[in-house]
Design a protein around this motif. Structure first.
Motif, short mmCIF file in Angstrom:
data_model
loop_
_atom_site.label_atom_id
_atom_site.label_comp_id
_atom_site.label_asym_id
_atom_site.label_seq_id
_atom_site.Cartn_x
_atom_site.Cartn_y
_atom_site.Cartn_z
N PRO A 296 0.80 -1.22 0.00
CA PRO A 296 0.00 0.00 0.00
C PRO A 296 0.83 1.28 0.00
N TRP A 297 2.17 1.16 0.11
CA TRP A 297 3.02 2.35 0.12
C TRP A 297 4.00 2.36 -1.06
N SER A 298 3.82 1.52 -2.08
CA SER A 298 4.80 1.42 -3.16
C SER A 298 4.87 2.71 -3.98
N GLN A 299 6.08 3.01 -4.49
CA GLN A 299 6.34 4.17 -5.32
C GLN A 299 7.00 3.72 -6.62
N SER A 300 7.23 4.66 -7.52
CA SER A 300 7.81 4.33 -8.82
C SER A 300 9.19 3.71 -8.68
N ARG A 301 9.94 4.13 -7.67
CA ARG A 301 11.27 3.57 -7.45
C ARG A 301 11.22 2.07 -7.17
N GLU A 303 9.45 -0.14 -8.57
CA GLU A 303 9.27 -0.94 -9.78
C GLU A 303 10.59 -1.28 -10.45
N SER A 304 11.58 -0.44 -10.29
CA SER A 304 12.84 -0.62 -11.03
C SER A 304 14.01 -1.05 -10.17
N GLU A 305 13.94 -0.83 -8.87
CA GLU A 305 15.09 -1.09 -8.01
C GLU A 305 14.71 -2.02 -6.87
N ARG A 306 15.39 -3.15 -6.80
CA ARG A 306 15.12 -4.10 -5.71
C ARG A 306 15.80 -3.61 -4.44
N PRO A 307 15.05 -3.41 -3.37
CA PRO A 307 15.67 -2.88 -2.15
C PRO A 307 16.56 -3.91 -1.47
N PRO A 308 17.75 -3.51 -1.07
CA PRO A 308 18.63 -4.45 -0.35
C PRO A 308 18.16 -4.60 1.10
N LEU A 309 18.56 -5.70 1.70
CA LEU A 309 18.26 -5.91 3.13
C LEU A 309 19.31 -5.13 3.92
N ARG A 310 18.93 -3.95 4.39
CA ARG A 310 19.88 -3.02 5.01
C ARG A 310 19.61 -2.90 6.51
N VAL A 311 20.64 -2.50 7.23
CA VAL A 311 20.52 -2.23 8.66
C VAL A 311 19.79 -0.91 8.84
N PHE A 312 18.71 -0.93 9.63
CA PHE A 312 17.86 0.26 9.77
C PHE A 312 18.45 1.26 10.76
#
Length: 360
Positions: A296-301, A303-312
């Motif tokens: 429910p919070w997806s943005q255009s970014r 669609e093209s970039e897979r988010p890495p599993l990062r330290v928050f």
């Protein structure tokens, strides 16, 4: 101290076609780039909905299915580099408890034969008196009498059969046990007994667990660290209490909102997130973020970039989401078409799924 290190693990199953000549039409990306570590003596809980790849990850760790890529380091040993006899002997250190004890135990074998099978495979059955004593002590550790050795699986209840499955894993003296849905096939009244047994065995024997489950209440009760999987990827990882108090990924938020709370007042006052759409096929996962088609919070970014599993932050909590900070502080608007928020007092209610083990 780290016992298991999994780095970018992939398990892809080919999709074949043809009678005489097999052609590979594509792949099912069951596990696609999972990285995690398990410390010695801890319980790592892996959760997610059916089909997310969590069981395949556990089997890939034991190489019951051969990984397509990535590294598996167990106590300094590269597991994927082991061949033949080396791998067979190494499996003594890693054992598995399967989901359904009725199908994982051979009905034609007695309990004694089931327990001896692993000892024979590793040539540990020569001292008959010592082996007999070991079988009795193993059964006693899981809460079964020595008379159970002469009986067959159909003569036991579901909870007792699962105890036999645990005993079969314990008899070789492993360091790590992969428990694949160890209580999901049991009555709710029996689940707590088996979960408590696993905890007692860990304390007395110094075991390390990878517990795979879809019941978030069970995982919270026994896990030190919890990882959340979605469509073959790890989307969030945190300390057990932190994950429940501060979920960061939208998928984790939706999962936790569906867990029933044993307090009628709190249950009636909280919001629930109902995700729209169906789970995508693991043979054709979405581009970019795999959760974006239901987020429910997806943005255009996304669609093209897979988010890495990062330290928050300094807590060590990891999340695979580009906009975790904005979602947490409420500055990012939701897409109403992708999810429905059920407010307190609304007649709509989600399917809460499995029963809850109430903890003190």
């Amino acid at each position: 101290m780290t016992l298991v290190e999994i780095d970018d693990l992939k398990v892809h199953f080919p999709i074949k076609s043809g009678l005489l000549f097999d052609r590979t039409l594509g792949y099912v990306y069951a596990v696609d780039g999972v990285s995690l570590t398990i410390r010695r003596g801890e319980t790592y809980g892996l959760v997610g909905e059916s089909g997310c790849g969590k069981s395949t990850l556990g089997r890939g760790l034991l190489r019951l299915v051969e990984p397509t890529g990535g590294r598996i380091i167990f106590d300094g040993t590269d597991v994927r580099a082991l061949k033949g006899e080396q791998m067979r002997l190494f499996r003594q250190r890693i054992q598995m408890v399967f989901q359904d004890p009725m199908s994982s135990l051979d009905p034609r074998q007695s309990v004694e034969s089931l327990l001896l099978e692993g000892l024979r495979a590793h040539n540990l059955h020569k001292d008959k008196a010592g082996v007999r004593a070991k079988l009795r002590s193993t059964l006693d550790a899981v809460g079964l009498p020595a008379s159970a050795l002469s009986k067959y699986p159909h003569e036991f209840s579901g909870g007792q059969r699962q105890r036999i499955g645990i005993a079969r894993a314990l008899v070789l003296g492993p360091e790590l046990i992969v428990a694949d849905e160890p209580v999901s096939a049991l009555d709710v009244s029996i689940q707590a007994q088996v979960v408590n047994l696993l905890g007692d065995l860990q304390e007395s024997l110094g075991l390390t667990y990878l517990v795979i489950a879809h019941d978030l209440a069970v995982v919270r009760h026994i896990s030190d660290t919890i990882g959340v999987m979605y469509l073959g990827a790890l989307v969030e990882e945190a300390d057990g209490d932190l994950l429940y108090s501060r979920p960061l990924h939208p998928y984790t938020k939706a999962l936790l909102s569906a867990v029933p709370i044993p307090d009628p007042y709190v249950e009636d006052q909280r919001e629930r997130i109902l995700l729209a759409g169906d789970l995508p096929s693991p043979a054709a996962p979405p581009s970019g973020c795999r959760f974006r088609t239901r987020c429910p919070w997806s943005q255009s970014r996304c669609e093209s970039e897979r988010p890495p599993l990062r330290v928050f932050d300094d807590s060590g909590q990891r999340v695979a989401c580009h906009f975790a900070e904005e979602i947490l502080d409420g500055s990012l608007a939701m897409h109403a078409v992708r999810a429905e928020i059920v407010r307190p007092g609304s007649e709509a209610a989600p399917d809460v799924g499995d029963g809850l083990i109430q903890t003190p």
